[in-house]
Write a protein that holds these residues in place. Structure first.
Motif, PDB file in Angstrom:
ATOM      1  N   LEU A  11      87.509  11.744  19.087  1.00 62.30           N
ATOM      2  CA  LEU A  11      88.373  11.152  18.543  1.00 62.30           C
ATOM      3  C   LEU A  11      88.210  10.019  17.099  1.00 62.30           C
ATOM      4  O   LEU A  11      89.126  10.733  16.701  1.00 62.30           O
ATOM      5  CB  LEU A  11      90.244  10.565  19.350  1.00 62.30           C
ATOM      6  CG  LEU A  11      91.010  10.666  19.045  1.00 62.30           C
ATOM      7  CD1 LEU A  11      91.629  11.406  18.495  1.00 62.30           C
ATOM      8  CD2 LEU A  11      92.020  10.175  20.271  1.00 62.30           C
ATOM      9  N   ALA A  12      87.512   9.080  17.293  1.00 64.98           N
ATOM     10  CA  ALA A  12      87.318   8.412  16.264  1.00 64.98           C
ATOM     11  C   ALA A  12      86.186   9.391  15.170  1.00 64.98           C
ATOM     12  O   ALA A  12      86.642   9.609  14.551  1.00 64.98           O
ATOM     13  CB  ALA A  12      85.939   7.502  16.721  1.00 64.98           C
ATOM     14  N   ASN A  13      85.750  10.432  15.746  1.00 67.57           N
ATOM     15  CA  ASN A  13      84.455  11.034  15.161  1.00 67.57           C
ATOM     16  C   ASN A  13      84.916  11.649  14.425  1.00 67.57           C
ATOM     17  O   ASN A  13      85.801  12.539  13.251  1.00 67.57           O
ATOM     18  CB  ASN A  13      83.302  11.594  15.587  1.00 67.57           C
ATOM     19  CG  ASN A  13      82.232  10.680  16.058  1.00 67.57           C
ATOM     20  OD1 ASN A  13      82.583   9.711  15.639  1.00 67.57           O
ATOM     21  ND2 ASN A  13      81.545  11.096  17.224  1.00 67.57           N
ATOM     22  N   GLU A  14      86.862  12.881  15.037  1.00 64.71           N
ATOM     23  CA  GLU A  14      87.243  13.768  14.227  1.00 64.71           C
ATOM     24  C   GLU A  14      87.857  13.394  13.641  1.00 64.71           C
ATOM     25  O   GLU A  14      88.378  13.729  12.254  1.00 64.71           O
ATOM     26  CB  GLU A  14      87.937  14.199  15.442  1.00 64.71           C
ATOM     27  CG  GLU A  14      87.318  15.008  16.043  1.00 64.71           C
ATOM     28  CD  GLU A  14      88.298  16.066  17.194  1.00 64.71           C
ATOM     29  OE1 GLU A  14      89.548  15.748  17.628  1.00 64.71           O
ATOM     30  OE2 GLU A  14      88.016  16.724  17.874  1.00 64.71           O
ATOM     31  N   THR A  46      86.800   2.995  13.043  1.00 64.45           N
ATOM     32  CA  THR A  46      87.872   3.544  12.693  1.00 64.45           C
ATOM     33  C   THR A  46      88.578   3.499  11.363  1.00 64.45           C
ATOM     34  O   THR A  46      89.322   3.575  10.580  1.00 64.45           O
ATOM     35  CB  THR A  46      88.565   4.739  13.514  1.00 64.45           C
ATOM     36  OG1 THR A  46      87.700   4.568  14.161  1.00 64.45           O
ATOM     37  CG2 THR A  46      89.146   5.881  13.159  1.00 64.45           C
ATOM     38  N   ILE A  47      89.242   2.134  11.844  1.00 62.02           N
ATOM     39  CA  ILE A  47      90.094   1.162  11.001  1.00 62.02           C
ATOM     40  C   ILE A  47      89.546   0.937   9.958  1.00 62.02           C
ATOM     41  O   ILE A  47      89.978   0.845   8.977  1.00 62.02           O
ATOM     42  CB  ILE A  47      90.676   0.246  12.038  1.00 62.02           C
ATOM     43  CG1 ILE A  47      92.179   0.275  11.323  1.00 62.02           C
ATOM     44  CG2 ILE A  47      89.693  -1.137  12.412  1.00 62.02           C
ATOM     45  CD1 ILE A  47      93.036   0.681  10.939  1.00 62.02           C
ATOM     46  N   SER A  48      88.078   0.339   9.944  1.00 59.52           N
ATOM     47  CA  SER A  48      86.936   0.078   9.080  1.00 59.52           C
ATOM     48  C   SER A  48      86.838   0.795   7.981  1.00 59.52           C
ATOM     49  O   SER A  48      87.096   0.807   6.410  1.00 59.52           O
ATOM     50  CB  SER A  48      85.907  -0.219   9.373  1.00 59.52           C
ATOM     51  OG  SER A  48      85.830  -1.652  10.656  1.00 59.52           O
ATOM     52  N   LYS A  49      86.811   2.672   8.256  1.00 55.14           N
ATOM     53  CA  LYS A  49      86.815   3.670   7.409  1.00 55.14           C
ATOM     54  C   LYS A  49      88.554   3.664   6.635  1.00 55.14           C
ATOM     55  O   LYS A  49      88.258   4.324   5.686  1.00 55.14           O
ATOM     56  CB  LYS A  49      86.602   5.037   8.470  1.00 55.14           C
ATOM     57  CG  LYS A  49      84.919   4.544   8.611  1.00 55.14           C
ATOM     58  CD  LYS A  49      83.857   5.150   7.454  1.00 55.14           C
ATOM     59  CE  LYS A  49      82.828   4.899   7.869  1.00 55.14           C
ATOM     60  NZ  LYS A  49      81.689   5.427   6.612  1.00 55.14           N
ATOM     61  N   CYS A  54      90.152   3.880   1.597  1.00 53.06           N
ATOM     62  CA  CYS A  54      91.684   4.315   1.266  1.00 53.06           C
ATOM     63  C   CYS A  54      91.330   3.008   0.065  1.00 53.06           C
ATOM     64  O   CYS A  54      91.679   3.210  -1.186  1.00 53.06           O
ATOM     65  CB  CYS A  54      92.424   3.352   2.407  1.00 53.06           C
ATOM     66  SG  CYS A  54      94.433   3.546   1.526  1.00 53.06           S
ATOM     67  N   SER A  55      90.759   1.876   0.236  1.00 56.13           N
ATOM     68  CA  SER A  55      90.893   1.157  -0.557  1.00 56.13           C
ATOM     69  C   SER A  55      89.555   1.360  -1.904  1.00 56.13           C
ATOM     70  O   SER A  55      89.812   1.129  -3.043  1.00 56.13           O
ATOM     71  CB  SER A  55      90.006  -0.561  -0.535  1.00 56.13           C
ATOM     72  OG  SER A  55      88.977  -0.064   0.131  1.00 56.13           O
ATOM     73  N   LEU A  56      88.856   2.454  -1.730  1.00 58.00           N
ATOM     74  CA  LEU A  56      87.920   3.130  -3.007  1.00 58.00           C
ATOM     75  C   LEU A  56      88.073   4.590  -3.368  1.00 58.00           C
ATOM     76  O   LEU A  56      87.254   4.793  -4.171  1.00 58.00           O
ATOM     77  CB  LEU A  56      86.515   2.796  -1.854  1.00 58.00           C
ATOM     78  CG  LEU A  56      85.386   1.668  -2.063  1.00 58.00           C
ATOM     79  CD1 LEU A  56      84.376   1.921  -1.186  1.00 58.00           C
ATOM     80  CD2 LEU A  56      85.089   1.070  -2.864  1.00 58.00           C
ATOM     81  N   SER A  57      89.505   4.731  -2.911  1.00 54.79           N
ATOM     82  CA  SER A  57      89.640   6.253  -3.427  1.00 54.79           C
ATOM     83  C   SER A  57      90.301   6.013  -5.015  1.00 54.79           C
ATOM     84  O   SER A  57      90.368   7.905  -5.372  1.00 54.79           O
ATOM     85  CB  SER A  57      91.115   6.988  -2.367  1.00 54.79           C
ATOM     86  OG  SER A  57      91.865   6.194  -2.671  1.00 54.79           O
ATOM     87  N   TYR A  82      83.517  -5.873   2.376  1.00 53.44           N
ATOM     88  CA  TYR A  82      82.975  -5.454   1.337  1.00 53.44           C
ATOM     89  C   TYR A  82      83.771  -5.065   0.207  1.00 53.44           C
ATOM     90  O   TYR A  82      83.822  -4.007  -0.799  1.00 53.44           O
ATOM     91  CB  TYR A  82      81.920  -4.477   1.903  1.00 53.44           C
ATOM     92  CG  TYR A  82      80.875  -3.713   0.432  1.00 53.44           C
ATOM     93  CD1 TYR A  82      80.165  -4.131  -0.219  1.00 53.44           C
ATOM     94  CD2 TYR A  82      81.143  -2.218   0.812  1.00 53.44           C
ATOM     95  CE1 TYR A  82      79.757  -2.843  -1.267  1.00 53.44           C
ATOM     96  CE2 TYR A  82      80.727  -1.676   0.132  1.00 53.44           C
ATOM     97  CZ  TYR A  82      80.113  -1.781  -1.185  1.00 53.44           C
ATOM     98  OH  TYR A  82      79.599  -1.093  -2.281  1.00 53.44           O
ATOM     99  N   ALA A  83      84.590  -2.804   1.339  1.00 51.50           N
ATOM    100  CA  ALA A  83      85.152  -2.387   0.771  1.00 51.50           C
ATOM    101  C   ALA A  83      86.298  -3.527  -0.468  1.00 51.50           C
ATOM    102  O   ALA A  83      86.558  -2.237  -1.503  1.00 51.50           O
ATOM    103  CB  ALA A  83      85.680  -0.936   1.801  1.00 51.50           C
ATOM    104  N   LEU A  84      87.047  -4.120   0.480  1.00 52.51           N
ATOM    105  CA  LEU A  84      88.360  -4.493  -0.655  1.00 52.51           C
ATOM    106  C   LEU A  84      87.586  -5.145  -1.572  1.00 52.51           C
ATOM    107  O   LEU A  84      88.166  -5.416  -2.943  1.00 52.51           O
ATOM    108  CB  LEU A  84      88.728  -5.523   0.566  1.00 52.51           C
ATOM    109  CG  LEU A  84      89.810  -4.599   1.449  1.00 52.51           C
ATOM    110  CD1 LEU A  84      90.577  -5.803   2.920  1.00 52.51           C
ATOM    111  CD2 LEU A  84      91.132  -4.177   1.153  1.00 52.51           C
ATOM    112  N   THR A  85      87.008  -6.078  -1.682  1.00 52.43           N
ATOM    113  CA  THR A  85      86.513  -6.853  -3.268  1.00 52.43           C
ATOM    114  C   THR A  85      85.863  -6.029  -3.650  1.00 52.43           C
ATOM    115  O   THR A  85      86.406  -5.961  -4.733  1.00 52.43           O
ATOM    116  CB  THR A  85      85.189  -7.788  -1.905  1.00 52.43           C
ATOM    117  OG1 THR A  85      85.415  -8.273  -0.788  1.00 52.43           O
ATOM    118  CG2 THR A  85      84.723  -9.055  -3.522  1.00 52.43           C
ATOM    119  N   LYS A  86      85.420  -4.896  -3.160  1.00 47.58           N
ATOM    120  CA  LYS A  86      84.825  -3.622  -4.299  1.00 47.58           C
ATOM    121  C   LYS A  86      85.857  -2.859  -5.085  1.00 47.58           C
ATOM    122  O   LYS A  86      86.021  -2.581  -6.274  1.00 47.58           O
ATOM    123  CB  LYS A  86      83.524  -2.708  -3.910  1.00 47.58           C
ATOM    124  CG  LYS A  86      83.039  -1.767  -5.405  1.00 47.58           C
ATOM    125  CD  LYS A  86      82.048  -0.747  -4.336  1.00 47.58           C
ATOM    126  CE  LYS A  86      81.777   0.274  -5.225  1.00 47.58           C
ATOM    127  NZ  LYS A  86      81.223   0.273  -6.203  1.00 47.58           N
TER     128      LYS A  86
END
Length: 653
Positions: A11-14, A46-49, A54-57, A82-86
């Motif tokens: 489910l996570a991979n999908e 999954t939540i990390s992704k 979202c933040s890098l979109s 890292y994603a939120l900082t960048k």
């Protein structure tokens, strides 16, 4: 099989696969809702992704949405931080980037993972002009092993360079435990950006190794610093060149007004099979626009079409519009403008308005502006500069004053020096010298030399010695090396018969080492450029033919009522001598050469470096009617289209 019976990993991979394909915030919302229903919000990967993608979109409100999801996580990992900082640094919230980094440091204690976020937080300091905070982060780095990571230390150097702290950056560079190519190239770029050419050259020579970036950086930097000969030297020493190398050298030539060399290099580039990129094409079109060689421009346009290069790529459409208009082919420029899809970009609109302006088509420029408004494309400062220039060349005083107010009241654009300069020029050209001076007196910023020269030019035309003298002295004070101000002041005195004052101005020029720029006109015949200087031809071999043709033209035109305007000869000589001097104006010689060497009925295009004089203007008008020729003259300020005995400027220039 129900959702509850599907393994979590599957489910996570999908879900992650779907997240990677998201192209709108609506899709992110839907997947997030699905994650809540399936309890995947508690699945770390999954939540990390979700937060990271979202933040890098770069989608609208994506950062705030990612932040709201982040606040519901009890133990965020380094990847989320890292994603939120960048994302915050790259998409408009540099302060948020620093905040996330500080939170990450307080929550995590893994230096190797924290290091990935440091370039973003240091870049955020650059954007915020936060020198103090940047030095604090640098201090923390020095206390850890992160200082020995080139990835981090290079980011420190770049931060100080972006902050304009060139000496600080050099001290960091000198103390770096390990310097790689990125370190050297960054430092060289920093030096060139602030004009420290010698220091950049010294560092370039000291480099233990160089790559293409090193050479391309030097070529680009030398070109922008006005050292074109050094850029060429570096370019020629390269054993391997990429498209950036060629583009940088072409751009260097264009910036430094070596347009012919830029065009030659572009041809060489193609002959070697190097496919030019968009910046190279834009640069070579600028070179062609400067030269006024429309056939070369058409050749490049054909290349663009045959190569299936999208006109909407980069600034190609704008460059084509600009090229055609500066070559005198405003119809071709308008055709390009109509063929491109404008979207919400205003660059092409600005180019079209400015092009119509230099051709004196003020009403047409206004129509394009109104169409722009109807399409809800917001005009910017450059749009209004083009519009005001169009009004100025067209003598549309009421329209100019009206839209000067509209710019401020409707679009909240505060007038800058150039906008005031256009308004002053508009009023002065129309003979409203007093009103133009009032603008100078009441504008919130000090008028520059161009504003005073606009007053001076109009005073020269109107013969207003008092205002012209005041404007000239102020213009000379602001730029004592500009010969045109002295020349116009001398012309005002000459028209008034004040020959003693003329002599004083010439003596002042001599004492200051200021030389008058001679009038020069060029014409292209059979692919070759022929140039003429006032009083003498620059290309030998056809002088007698040209002079004979001018005498023939004068005799023929006198039968049509032509009387030489001897007031245009601003020398203290006999009347007979004045007529002979008028015949040696460069545009007359170029015109005579064109009539001799082109077929009957063929259009003639002339480029002049100075403003066309009243006598030459009247002369060419008559030639266009008597000899049934379309004659286009590009002078210092605008285009004159002569046909059937009249001019497109309607004698207003």
């Amino acid at each position: 099989m129900t959702t509850s019976s599907v393994p979590v990993s599957t489910l996570a991979n999908e879900t992650i696969s779907k997240l990677k394909r998201c192209k709108s915030m609506k899709e992110f919302h839907q997947i997030h809702a699905h994650m809540i229903k399936t309890n995947l919000v508690n699945h770390t990967l999954t939540i990390s992704k979700l937060i990271a993608l979202c933040s890098l979109s770069a989608l609208p409100n994506s950062l705030s949405y990612a932040s709201s999801v982040f606040r519901r996580i009890e133990n965020p990992n380094y990847f989320i931080f890292y994603a939120l900082t960048k994302g915050s640094c790259d998409y408009g919230d540099p302060l948020g980037s620093i905040t996330y980094y500080v939170d990450m440091v307080s929550c995590l204690n893994e230096l190797d993972k924290i290091a990935f976020s440091l370039p973003s937080v240091l870049k955020a300091c650059s954007k915020l002009r936060a020198f103090k905070e940047g030095t604090q982060f640098f201090g923390q780095i020095l206390k850890t092993q992160l200082w020995f990571d080139p990835f981090v230390s290079n980011s420190v150097v770049r931060m100080f360079l972006e902050l304009g702290e060139i000496e600080f950056a050099r001290r960091v560079f000198d103390k770096m435990p390990e310097r790689d190519l990125i370190s050297w190239n960054s430092m060289i770029t920093g030096y060139l950006r602030v004009g420290e050419v010698e220091l950049a050259s010294q560092l370039f020579e000291e480099m233990p190794e160089r790559d293409l970036v090193s050479f391309n950086t030097m070529i680009d930097g030398y070109g922008k610093c006005g050292r074109c000969e050094l850029a060429e030297e570096v370019f020629r020493m390269m054993n391997e060149k990429d498209v950036v190398s060629w583009t940088s050298m072409i751009s260097a030539y264009v910036i430094n007004h070596h347009s012919s060399k830029a065009l030659d290099l572009f041809r060489e580039m193609l002959s070697l099979g190097v496919k030019p990129d968009v910046p190279a094409i834009v640069s070579v079109l600028a070179a062609i626009a400067d030269l006024g060689f429309v056939e070369e421009g058409k050749w490049v346009h054909d290349y663009i079409s045959l190569s299936k290069i999208n006109l909407n790529s980069g600034f190609i459409a704008s460059a084509l519009i600009d090229m055609y208009s500066k070559c005198g082919f405003i119809e071709n420029a308008y055709d390009v403008f109509r063929r491109v899809s404008h979207g919400q970009k205003n660059g092409d609109w600005n180019s079209m308005i400015s092009s119509l302006a230099i051709h004196g088509l003020g009403q047409e420029a206004l129509e394009v502006f109104l169409e722009m408004e109807r399409m809800n494309i917001k005009p910017d400062e450059i749009t209004f500069l083009g519009l005001f220039s169009a009004f100025s060349h067209g003598g549309l005083v009421d329209e100019g004053q009206f839209y000067f107010e509209i710019m401020q009241e409707k679009y909240n654009i505060a007038p800058k020096l150039q906008h005031y300069g256009c308004l002053i020029d508009l009023l002065a050209r129309a003979g409203n010298l007093v009103d133009a001076l009032k603008v100078i007196q009441h504008m919130p910023i000090e008028a520059d030399v161009l504003a005073w020269k606009a007053i001076l030019s109009a005073s020269t035309k109107l013969g207003n010695v008092v205002i012209g003298e005041k404007a000239a002295l102020r213009a000379i004070e602001l730029n004592p090396n500009d010969s045109s101000s002295y020349v116009m002041l001398s012309n005002i005195y000459a028209k008034a018969g004040k020959w003693d004052d003329v002599a004083k101005v010439r003596l002042m020029m001599k004492q200051r080492g200021v030389r008058k720029i001679p009038g020069c006109s060029s014409i292209v015949v059979d692919g070759k450029v022929h140039q003429f200087l006032v009083a003498r031809e620059m290309d030998a071999g056809y002088g007698s033919n040209v002079h004979s043709k001018i005498e023939e033209l004068v005799s023929r035109l006198k039968l049509e009522g032509y009387e030489p305007d001897l007031s245009q000869v601003l020398l203290d000589v006999e009347q007979n001598g004045k007529g002979s001097l008028l015949n040696l104006h460069s545009e007359k010689m170029a015109l005579a050469f064109g009539l001799i060497n082109t077929s009957n009925g063929a259009p003639i295009h002339i480029v002049k470096n100075l403003r066309i004089c009243c006598d030459c203007h009247a002369f060419i008008k008559l030639v266009s009617g008597v000899y049934n020729r379309k004659i286009v003259v590009r002078d210092q300020n605008r285009f004159h289209h002569f046909q059937n005995g009249s001019c497109s400027c309607r004698d207003y220039w």
